[in-house]
Design a protein around this motif. Structure first.
Motif: not given
Length: 79
Positions: A11, A13, A38, A43, A66-71
């Motif tokens: 993986r 990023w 984003k 990522d 932030r969310d589940e696909k971007f920090t």
């Protein structure tokens, strides 16, 4: 022919560890900077505005973006 690291299993990023907002010498507010990275498929992002008195020592709180696909990584550029 040599093999690219990106051809190997695993993986990867996509991110940026150094960028600025209008809290220092950037053009866009922190929310817009995060939104654009984003939207481009990143990522993660570290918003690292110049941590100097000229800009009143800003630290952008990017946690709301932030969310589940971007920090985001909180940071500054020290001088």
């Amino acid at each position: 022919m040599s093999q690219s690291i990106f051809d190997l299993p695993g993986r990867f990023w996509r991110g940026n560890l150094h960028t600025h907002s209008n809290l220092s010498d950037g053009a866009l507010d922190p929310g817009e900077v995060c939104r654009r990275y984003k939207a481009e498929g990143y990522d993660f992002l570290a918003l690292t505005d110049h941590f100097v008195g000229e800009y009143d020592y800003p630290i952008a709180d990017t946690k709301p973006f932030r969310d589940e696909k971007f920090t985001t990584i909180l940071g500054v550029e020290l001088h």
